[in-house]
Enzyme design. Structure first.
Site, PDB file in Angstrom:
ATOM      1  N   CYS A 337       0.803  -1.231   0.000  1.00 47.64           N
ATOM      2  CA  CYS A 337       0.000   0.000   0.000  1.00 47.64           C
ATOM      3  C   CYS A 337       0.834   1.280   0.000  1.00 47.64           C
ATOM      4  O   CYS A 337       0.490   2.243  -0.681  1.00 47.64           O
ATOM      5  CB  CYS A 337      -0.913   0.055   1.214  1.00 47.64           C
ATOM      6  SG  CYS A 337      -1.329  -1.518   1.932  1.00 47.64           S
ATOM      7  N   ARG A 366       6.071 -11.833   5.266  1.00 43.67           N
ATOM      8  CA  ARG A 366       5.340 -11.788   6.527  1.00 43.67           C
ATOM      9  C   ARG A 366       5.840 -12.901   7.424  1.00 43.67           C
ATOM     10  O   ARG A 366       6.107 -14.009   6.953  1.00 43.67           O
ATOM     11  CB  ARG A 366       3.837 -11.983   6.279  1.00 43.67           C
ATOM     12  CG  ARG A 366       3.224 -10.832   5.516  1.00 43.67           C
ATOM     13  CD  ARG A 366       1.741 -11.002   5.361  1.00 43.67           C
ATOM     14  NE  ARG A 366       1.231  -9.971   4.445  1.00 43.67           N
ATOM     15  CZ  ARG A 366      -0.003  -9.946   3.971  1.00 43.67           C
ATOM     16  NH1 ARG A 366      -0.858 -10.873   4.336  1.00 43.67           N
ATOM     17  NH2 ARG A 366      -0.388  -8.983   3.157  1.00 43.67           N
ATOM     18  N   GLN A 384       1.937 -11.001  -4.203  1.00 46.91           N
ATOM     19  CA  GLN A 384       0.500 -10.731  -4.255  1.00 46.91           C
ATOM     20  C   GLN A 384       0.151 -10.080  -5.576  1.00 46.91           C
ATOM     21  O   GLN A 384       0.901  -9.243  -6.068  1.00 46.91           O
ATOM     22  CB  GLN A 384       0.125  -9.737  -3.153  1.00 46.91           C
ATOM     23  CG  GLN A 384       0.115 -10.284  -1.760  1.00 46.91           C
ATOM     24  CD  GLN A 384      -0.358  -9.198  -0.801  1.00 46.91           C
ATOM     25  OE1 GLN A 384       0.228  -8.126  -0.748  1.00 46.91           O
ATOM     26  NE2 GLN A 384      -1.409  -9.474  -0.070  1.00 46.91           N
ATOM     27  N   ASP A 386      -1.591  -7.527  -6.277  1.00 46.30           N
ATOM     28  CA  ASP A 386      -2.171  -6.514  -5.406  1.00 46.30           C
ATOM     29  C   ASP A 386      -2.526  -5.253  -6.193  1.00 46.30           C
ATOM     30  O   ASP A 386      -1.816  -4.871  -7.112  1.00 46.30           O
ATOM     31  CB  ASP A 386      -1.116  -6.154  -4.341  1.00 46.30           C
ATOM     32  CG  ASP A 386      -1.737  -5.508  -3.130  1.00 46.30           C
ATOM     33  OD1 ASP A 386      -2.980  -5.440  -3.056  1.00 46.30           O
ATOM     34  OD2 ASP A 386      -0.976  -5.069  -2.244  1.00 46.30           O
ATOM     35  N   HIS A 388      -4.387  -1.160  -5.554  1.00 44.20           N
ATOM     36  CA  HIS A 388      -5.026  -0.159  -4.709  1.00 44.20           C
ATOM     37  C   HIS A 388      -5.799   0.776  -5.604  1.00 44.20           C
ATOM     38  O   HIS A 388      -5.245   1.312  -6.565  1.00 44.20           O
ATOM     39  CB  HIS A 388      -3.978   0.577  -3.878  1.00 44.20           C
ATOM     40  CG  HIS A 388      -3.338  -0.323  -2.873  1.00 44.20           C
ATOM     41  ND1 HIS A 388      -2.193  -1.023  -3.146  1.00 44.20           N
ATOM     42  CD2 HIS A 388      -3.728  -0.682  -1.638  1.00 44.20           C
ATOM     43  CE1 HIS A 388      -1.892  -1.774  -2.097  1.00 44.20           C
ATOM     44  NE2 HIS A 388      -2.805  -1.597  -1.160  1.00 44.20           N
ATOM     45  N   LYS A 467     -13.707  -5.847   5.097  1.00 42.90           N
ATOM     46  CA  LYS A 467     -13.335  -6.451   3.811  1.00 42.90           C
ATOM     47  C   LYS A 467     -14.333  -7.507   3.371  1.00 42.90           C
ATOM     48  O   LYS A 467     -15.076  -8.052   4.180  1.00 42.90           O
ATOM     49  CB  LYS A 467     -11.947  -7.076   3.921  1.00 42.90           C
ATOM     50  CG  LYS A 467     -11.841  -8.101   5.040  1.00 42.90           C
ATOM     51  CD  LYS A 467     -10.470  -8.762   5.079  1.00 42.90           C
ATOM     52  CE  LYS A 467     -10.406  -9.783   6.207  1.00 42.90           C
ATOM     53  NZ  LYS A 467      -9.287 -10.683   6.155  1.00 42.90           N
ATOM     54  N   HIS A 513      -8.095  -1.746  -1.064  1.00 43.48           N
ATOM     55  CA  HIS A 513      -6.981  -2.685  -1.251  1.00 43.48           C
ATOM     56  C   HIS A 513      -7.640  -3.949  -1.800  1.00 43.48           C
ATOM     57  O   HIS A 513      -8.652  -4.373  -1.262  1.00 43.48           O
ATOM     58  CB  HIS A 513      -6.318  -3.090   0.057  1.00 43.48           C
ATOM     59  CG  HIS A 513      -5.952  -1.974   0.979  1.00 43.48           C
ATOM     60  ND1 HIS A 513      -4.651  -1.690   1.300  1.00 43.48           N
ATOM     61  CD2 HIS A 513      -6.700  -1.113   1.695  1.00 43.48           C
ATOM     62  CE1 HIS A 513      -4.620  -0.690   2.166  1.00 43.48           C
ATOM     63  NE2 HIS A 513      -5.856  -0.323   2.427  1.00 43.48           N
TER      64      HIS A 513
HETATM   65 ZN   LIG Z   1      -2.943  -2.534   0.612  1.00 39.71          ZN
END
Ligand SMILES: [Zn+2]
Ligand SMILES: [Zn+2]
Length: 648
Positions: A337, A366, A384, A386, A388, A467, A513
């Site tokens: 992010c 992680r 990911q 990912d 945004h 979420k 996200h």
């Molecule tokens: Zn994020």
């Protein structure tokens, strides 16, 4: 004697005596077969023992059948009591703790001096079968907590005493079957004779109340079903799951490995595995471009102060790794992010610039405890898919709908069904109640609009916002968490993100996200098990292998290989001096979709003999036709899903 009263039972009006049990009432309305299949009674939301008196305020009673979700749950929990009875009989020194029903089965935790062995499980199971044969009732007693406490204390059942003390209520219920009593809210099946389909499966260590500081307990898992047929089906599925274990197939198909020298939870991708990943990632890039996403990329490590500003340092630190450069602390990113927000902020945005959709195949680290690492499914370093999305509040609903549709399109291609859950505010979180409510409503609103049912997971949201979690179901009916859409009003605030509105003033954008596949590593693990290693043609690292009958065809095989490679087909040639049958078997074991066999006849006709991994034989076809067959098979899932996809 009190007068009889009228109640509705399974859609019929029946007259019941005062003090009549639920079973008495059900017997009046159900057929003999229906009654035999009933394990509980239901009045409104309340589930009742069949032996319980009909509640005074109950106007409508129905039966809960053995194979319904509630019926299965009570069968599983009752089987846990049955197992505890057997364990206490065979190992009197074992102390009982708790034994709930879980998905597909149950467990019970015992405080015992050593782990139970497979031989113990066999003996326990045999004892359980004997208790079923004895067909003893499950009897419920309600008693003063003090009395129950005394009873369990006298038996040395210290965990039960602790549970009673924690409950702090005046009365508790105790269920007894055979010679075994357990503190329990109930309800239970009426008799042990109804528990006809169970199997003890595994043992594991567990801590009392899940806390490592507490005593180590021995957990026995079992599965239980309404009938032997369902049990067998489940055990067959388990067996199939073992065969499909991605850790085994990963080695057999030479896709990936883990190395102690590298560290736990870090994957090494071998050529074929890396190729499948690359195909997945290319697919994702194209699909994101089609939907108006922009590619961005940030660094792996960012200054600690930035993680403090975002709230990760306070709320997520224990899952992060840190390092130091020139005496400055850095955090290795667990999420993507922050870079995306700084990219947004680098230039002033107007309301016309929104939404901005930033996509990154972002590598994150992680910290997972070593005990929970599991092949590709739980790793410490992963990628990911990912993105945004920064949008105006009035665009939020459309953006969420866009993401859920994206997930649906992608999962169709893999043949996954999916379900949705909305997770709400957890205890450890940032932001105002108002923002949380607004965000949660936006997520619900979007799913309602799409007509998609969902469940609520109270308190399971991320620390910065609620979420939607999407769970897919694989070929063995197992659920996997993949896609999520998280709504976030807080990080834009902390990073002072803004856009200039139509009114000329500064406004705050909302941030979503979202991931579609989630972790690429994990999704690969799921795909390997879902397809049992037989990747669909569009994903298969090797789509076709050319097999020669003898050395005499090698020149033609090499020419054919070049042709297929130029056509964009992932082909290779097996020119070893081995028998054809051996080469075919090997290609089948490697789950290669197409085998192109070349003998003298094929050389003469400038063609190949096409065999499919499923065993079908297409026969002799020219090279161009063979290439077309592969290409068409590769495009098939995209036509099915209604998505156009070009392989050129
Ligand atoms: Zn994020
Ligand atoms: Zn119970």
């Amino acid at each position: 004697m009190q007068p009889a009263r009228q109640i509705e039972v399974a859609g019929q009006q029946v007259s019941v005596e005062a003090g009549a049990s639920c079973a008495d009432a059900l017997k009046l309305a159900l057929s003999g077969k229906q009654f035999k299949n009933a394990v509980l009674a239901r009045c409104g939301e309340t589930l009742l023992d069949l032996s319980a008196p009909i509640p005074a305020d109950c106007a409508e009673l129905s039966a809960v059948s053995a194979d319904s979700p509630e019926g299965l749950s009570v069968i599983r929990h009752s089987t846990a009591h049955l197992m505890a009875e057997a364990v206490k009989k065979l190992f009197p020194a074992a102390k009982v703790t708790i034994g709930p029903a879980v998905e597909n089965g149950f467990y019970y935790d015992f405080d015992f001096e050593r782990p139970f062995t497979p031989e113990d499980l066999e003996a326990i199971e045999a004892e359980m079968v004997r208790a079923v044969g004895a067909d003893k009732p499950f009897a419920c007693e309600t008693m003063a907590s003090a009395e129950a406490r005394e009873r369990f204390a006298a038996q040395g059942e210290t965990y039960k005493v602790e549970l009673i003390d924690d409950l702090g209520v005046p009365t508790v219920s105790v269920y007894t079957q055979g010679g075994f009593s357990d503190l329990c809210r109930g309800p239970h099946v009426p008799r042990t004779g109804l528990l006809k389909a169970f199997k003890l499966t595994t043992v594991a260590g567990a801590y009392w109340r899940g806390d490592e500081k507490n005593p180590q307990l021995q957990r026995i898992y079992g599965t239980a079903w309404a009938n032997p047929k369902d049990l067998k089906q489940y055990l067959d599925r388990l067996e199939e799951a073992k065969k499909r274990d991605h850790r085994k197939l990963g080695v057999a198909l030479d896709l990936f490995s883990f190395h102690e020298d590298v560290g736990g939870g870090m994957v090494l991708w071998h050529p074929n595995g890396a190729l499948v990943r690359a195909i997945l990632e290319d697919f994702e890039r194209k699909e994101h471009l089609k939907r108006g996403y922009k590619f961005v990329q940030g660094p792996l490590i960012l200054k600690r102060e930035l993680w403090e500003k975002s709230g990760h340092y306070d709320n997520y630190r224990e899952n992060m790794y840190f390092t130091e450069i020139d005496e400055q602390a850095y955090g290795i990113k667990p999420m993507n992010c922050l870079s995306h927000m700084l990219i947004y902020k680098s230039r002033l945005k107007s309301y016309r610039d929104l939404p901005q959709r930033y996509f990154e195949l972002g590598v994150v680290h992680r910290h997972e405890k070593s005990g929970v690492l599991h092949g590709l499914l739980r790793v410490r370093s992963f990628t990911q898919d990912d993105a945004h999305i920064l949008c105006r509040p009035d665009q939020l609903r459309e953006e969420i709908i866009g993401v859920v549709k994206f997930v649906r399109d992608v999962m169709d291609i893999f043949g996954f069904n999916f379900t949705a859950e909305i997770s709400t505010r957890p205890e450890k979180s940032i932001g105002s109640d108002e923002d949380w409510e607004r965000a949660t409503d936006a997520l619900k609103d979007a799913l309602d609009h799409m007509g998609m049912p969902y469940e609520i997971n109270a308190g399971d949201g991320a620390f910065y916002g609620p979420k939607i979690d999407i769970k897919i179901k694989d070929a063995l009916e197992r659920s996997w968490q993949c896609a999520t859409v998280q709504c976030d009003f807080t990080l834009p605030e902390r990073f002072d993100l803004a856009y200039i509105g139509e009114d000329g003033n500064r406004h705050r954008p909302v941030m979503l996200h979202r991931v579609i596949l989630g972790s690429i590593e994990r999704f690969m693990g799921v795909l390997i098990e879902h397809f049992a290693g037989a990747f669909p043609v569009w994903l298969a690292p090797v789509q076709a292998r050319i097999l020669t009958v003898t050395d005499a065809q090698n020149a033609h095989a090499e020419k054919a290989l070049r042709f297929f490679q130029e056509q964009g087909i992932r082909a290779e040639a097996d020119l070893r001096n081995e028998k054809l049958g051996y080469k075919v078997r090997e290609a089948q074991l490697e789950r290669i979709p197409f085998m192109f066999v070349i003998g003298d006849k094929e050389v003469e006709a400038d063609s190949v003999n096409v065999r499919v991994r499923t065993g079908a034989d297409v026969g002799l076809v020219p090279l161009a036709e063979a290439a077309r067959i592969v290409r068409e098979a590769a495009e098939e899932p995209f036509k099915r899903g209604g998505m156009s996809y070009s392989f050129s």
